[in-house]
Design a protein around this motif. Structure first.
Motif, PDB file in Angstrom:
ATOM      1  N   LEU A   1       0.980  -1.101   0.029  1.00 38.67           N
ATOM      2  CA  LEU A   1       0.123  -0.065   0.021  1.00 38.67           C
ATOM      3  C   LEU A   1       1.048   1.032  -0.149  1.00 38.67           C
ATOM      4  O   LEU A   1       1.567   1.580   0.938  1.00 38.67           O
ATOM      5  N   VAL A   2       0.961   1.881  -1.121  1.00 39.90           N
ATOM      6  CA  VAL A   2       2.110   2.873  -1.337  1.00 39.90           C
ATOM      7  C   VAL A   2       1.599   4.479  -1.350  1.00 39.90           C
ATOM      8  O   VAL A   2       0.596   4.764  -2.271  1.00 39.90           O
ATOM      9  N   GLY A   3       1.756   5.208  -0.549  1.00 37.17           N
ATOM     10  CA  GLY A   3       1.603   6.666  -0.512  1.00 37.17           C
ATOM     11  C   GLY A   3       2.551   7.446  -1.162  1.00 37.17           C
ATOM     12  O   GLY A   3       3.321   6.870  -1.887  1.00 37.17           O
ATOM     13  N   SER A   4       2.566   8.594  -0.992  1.00 34.01           N
ATOM     14  CA  SER A   4       3.546   9.394  -1.662  1.00 34.01           C
ATOM     15  C   SER A   4       4.788   9.631  -0.642  1.00 34.01           C
ATOM     16  O   SER A   4       4.935   9.171   0.360  1.00 34.01           O
ATOM     17  N   GLY A   5       5.737  10.190  -1.096  1.00 34.22           N
ATOM     18  CA  GLY A   5       6.765  10.552  -0.573  1.00 34.22           C
ATOM     19  C   GLY A   5       7.918   9.313   0.010  1.00 34.22           C
ATOM     20  O   GLY A   5       8.022   8.376  -0.932  1.00 34.22           O
ATOM     21  N   ASP A   6       8.838   9.544   0.815  1.00 31.48           N
ATOM     22  CA  ASP A   6       9.906   8.602   1.065  1.00 31.48           C
ATOM     23  C   ASP A   6       9.506   7.462   1.648  1.00 31.48           C
ATOM     24  O   ASP A   6      10.081   6.327   1.291  1.00 31.48           O
ATOM     25  N   ASN A   7       8.478   7.368   2.597  1.00 29.68           N
ATOM     26  CA  ASN A   7       8.043   6.248   3.211  1.00 29.68           C
ATOM     27  C   ASN A   7       7.457   5.438   2.044  1.00 29.68           C
ATOM     28  O   ASN A   7       7.536   4.103   2.009  1.00 29.68           O
ATOM     29  N   GLY A   8       6.685   5.930   1.106  1.00 23.89           N
ATOM     30  CA  GLY A   8       6.244   5.014  -0.225  1.00 23.89           C
ATOM     31  C   GLY A   8       7.506   4.310  -0.880  1.00 23.89           C
ATOM     32  O   GLY A   8       7.506   3.464  -1.327  1.00 23.89           O
ATOM     33  N   GLY A   9       8.579   5.257  -0.858  1.00 20.21           N
ATOM     34  CA  GLY A   9       9.808   4.919  -1.746  1.00 20.21           C
ATOM     35  C   GLY A   9      10.333   3.561  -0.858  1.00 20.21           C
ATOM     36  O   GLY A   9      10.978   2.760  -1.477  1.00 20.21           O
ATOM     37  N   ASP A  10      10.394   3.646   0.593  1.00 15.23           N
ATOM     38  CA  ASP A  10      11.002   2.511   1.116  1.00 15.23           C
ATOM     39  C   ASP A  10      10.369   1.372   0.802  1.00 15.23           C
ATOM     40  O   ASP A  10      10.904   0.267   0.531  1.00 15.23           O
ATOM     41  N   VAL A  11       8.898   1.436   0.770  1.00 19.35           N
ATOM     42  CA  VAL A  11       8.209   0.325   0.536  1.00 19.35           C
ATOM     43  C   VAL A  11       8.173  -0.144  -0.909  1.00 19.35           C
ATOM     44  O   VAL A  11       8.540  -1.698  -1.006  1.00 19.35           O
ATOM     45  N   LEU A  12       8.393   0.740  -1.810  1.00 20.82           N
ATOM     46  CA  LEU A  12       8.562   0.254  -3.237  1.00 20.82           C
ATOM     47  C   LEU A  12      10.014  -0.570  -3.607  1.00 20.82           C
ATOM     48  O   LEU A  12      10.107  -1.621  -4.093  1.00 20.82           O
ATOM     49  N   TRP A  13      11.207   0.219  -2.842  1.00 23.84           N
ATOM     50  CA  TRP A  13      12.386  -0.514  -2.947  1.00 23.84           C
ATOM     51  C   TRP A  13      12.432  -1.716  -2.302  1.00 23.84           C
ATOM     52  O   TRP A  13      13.073  -2.737  -2.641  1.00 23.84           O
TER      53      TRP A  13
END
Length: 493
Positions: A60-72
């Motif tokens: 579940l991906v939101g905006s910003g770096d937290n979403g980036g952490d999850v995508l990586w």
């Protein structure tokens, strides 16, 4: 090893991250966080399903770096054979490099607004996912989940691993004011945040992933259990019953002897010195604990090194006189229950007192003392009372908070609510009084007592059995010594 676990606010973490970015290559902190998250998720998959490859995860991906952490992290899991689907809640603001990494690894991308049915949004394309990773918001997020995210989360019937903190829970206060994620595991990036202690039921198990942050001294901290065990007062080779501290208890009555028994019994169990009891519940106390020295009045009690006043002591004129007599001494004093009611009506009893004084209110008693509710920011509330009254305050709760003037707030996250039972507070005040009599600092005494108290409640509820059952204050009291023994064993390792 540090004797405390620090919890750091969003502003403190952001400042530490800004400093970190000056020391390491661009993107390295995110890759460290993502690798740690992927490692925890892989471990969870193995534990829950028996393997990693061939399993499925929904991001579940939101905006910003937290979403980036999850995508990586999703890209790393995909390379280990996990079927990964990313559901983008705000696609135009999704982390571009993380999104590219997931696509390159073969991950599947879906847009939340394009999904016609919520239950479809929770599917990875090959059935229900084995795990969900919450990357909706990070430490900059405030307030409950937005309606679209809340609808998706509400439709899930799958265990959730939260990235850094569960979305919808305030990172600094742990407040939950609407829909929020309830995770079974939370992977903290770089530092523990207040949410991890103050909203533990929403966080589940906490796993810390170091990313190289240089953090300041914490303003919120928890004592390490091993440190409590190492410092717990144990008789030395030349100690006698007096040198280990004499605790005075003024609690209960002949009419209501239970509080006297529980509070006095806790002081007896906590240390090996001496306990003196003053009050009309002496007969019942001695029936349970013949080692106690009992008297009818405070003046005839004999010498003590601390006093505990309040549980079951009454709120009439005689009780007020007894409290005033105790507070007129230069001894450490713990005030609980009826004693807090008396203080709420006459706060001048403690104003200007220089000897250590510990108040142990629950939320209702706190409101009577201050004239207002605790509110969402419990840390600020307990700190303000401690500073205003210039004493130590222990605010009860699953996350018990201890504040002293000019000092960091200490927190004890109990790991459950087994101590939420009548009479448990009487036990807690007796433990604190015994530690004060042994010469310990009031804030440390209160925090250490809270840790042992919580552990004893947990032991009582489980009673050598994996499945817990309802417990009460008497079994809790019976498990104080086993709890102390466990903490001392940790210290010896």
């Amino acid at each position: 090893m540090s004797s405390q676990r620090g919890y750091f606010t969003a502003d403190e973490v952001r400042a530490a991250e800004a400093e970190l970015f000056t020391r390491v290559p661009e993107g390295m902190p995110m890759h460290r966080a993502a690798y740690g998250l992927a490692t925890v998720v892989a471990s969870e998959l193995r534990a829950r399903t028996g393997g990693i490859a061939g399993r499925s995860v929904l991001l579940l991906v939101g905006s910003g770096d937290n979403g980036g952490d999850v995508l990586w992290a999703g890209s790393m899991l995909r390379r280990r054979g996990v079927a990964v689907t990313a559901l983008l809640l705000n696609p135009e603001r999704a982390h571009a490099k993380g999104l590219a990494a997931l696509r390159k690894a073969g991950g599947r991308i879906r847009i939340a607004s394009d999904v016609s049915r919520v239950d479809g949004a929770t599917s990875t394309g090959s059935g229900t996912p084995d795990l969900v990773i919450d990357g909706i918001v990070g430490i900059s997020g405030r307030g409950p989940l937005r309606p679209a995210a809340a609808e998706i989360v509400a439709a899930l019937d799958v265990s959730i691993v939260a990235a850094d903190l569960p979305s919808g829970v305030d990172p600094d206060t742990g407040a939950v004011t609407g829909p929020a994620v309830q995770a079974e595991v939370t992977v903290a990036f770089g530092a523990y945040k207040p949410v991890h202690a103050l909203a533990a039921p929403y966080c589940g198990r906490i796993e810390l992933v170091p990313i190289g942050l240089r953090l300041p001294e914490p303003n919120l901290a928890a004592l390490e259990p091993s440190e409590i065990g190492a410092r717990w007062p144990i008789p030395g080779p030349v100690d006698d019953k007096y040198t280990q501290g004499v605790t005075g208890i003024c609690a209960g009555s002949a009419t209501y002897p239970g509080a006297a028994v529980l509070c006095t019994g806790a002081a007896v169990a906590a240390t090996s010195g001496m306990v003196r009891y003053a009050g009309t519940g002496a007969a019942e106390v001695l029936d349970h604990f013949p080692e106690v020295i009992a008297a009818q009045t405070i003046s005839s009690t004999g010498r003590v090194q601390s006093w505990v006043f309040g549980p079951g002591a009454g709120t009439d004129t005689d009780a007020h006189k007894r409290l005033a007599e105790i507070l007129a001494t230069d001894l450490p004093v713990v005030i609980d229950a009826d004693g807090l009611t008396l203080l709420a009506a006459d706060p001048d009893l403690v104003r200007g007192r220089t000897a250590p004084t510990v108040l142990t209110p629950h939320a209702g008693e706190f409101a009577r003392l201050t004239g207002h509710e605790v509110g969402q920011d419990r840390v600020a509330a307990v700190r303000d009372l401690a500073e205003s009254w210039q004493l130590t305050v222990l605010l009860k709760g699953r996350a018990t908070l201890i504040a002293g003037p000019g000092r960091p707030v200490l927190v004890n996250e109990a790991g459950g609510s087994w101590a939420a039972t009548a009479g448990a507070g009487d036990v807690l005040s007796g433990i604190i009084g015994a530690l004060l009599a042994a010469g310990y600092d009031p804030a440390w005494s209160a925090a250490a007592a809270a840790r042992v108290h919580a552990l004893a409640a947990n032991l009582a509820a489980h009673e050598n059995h994996p499945s817990a059952a309802p417990t009460s204050a008497s079994p809790l009291l019976d498990h104080l010594r086993p709890a102390i023994r466990i903490l001392r064993t940790l210290a010896a390792k």
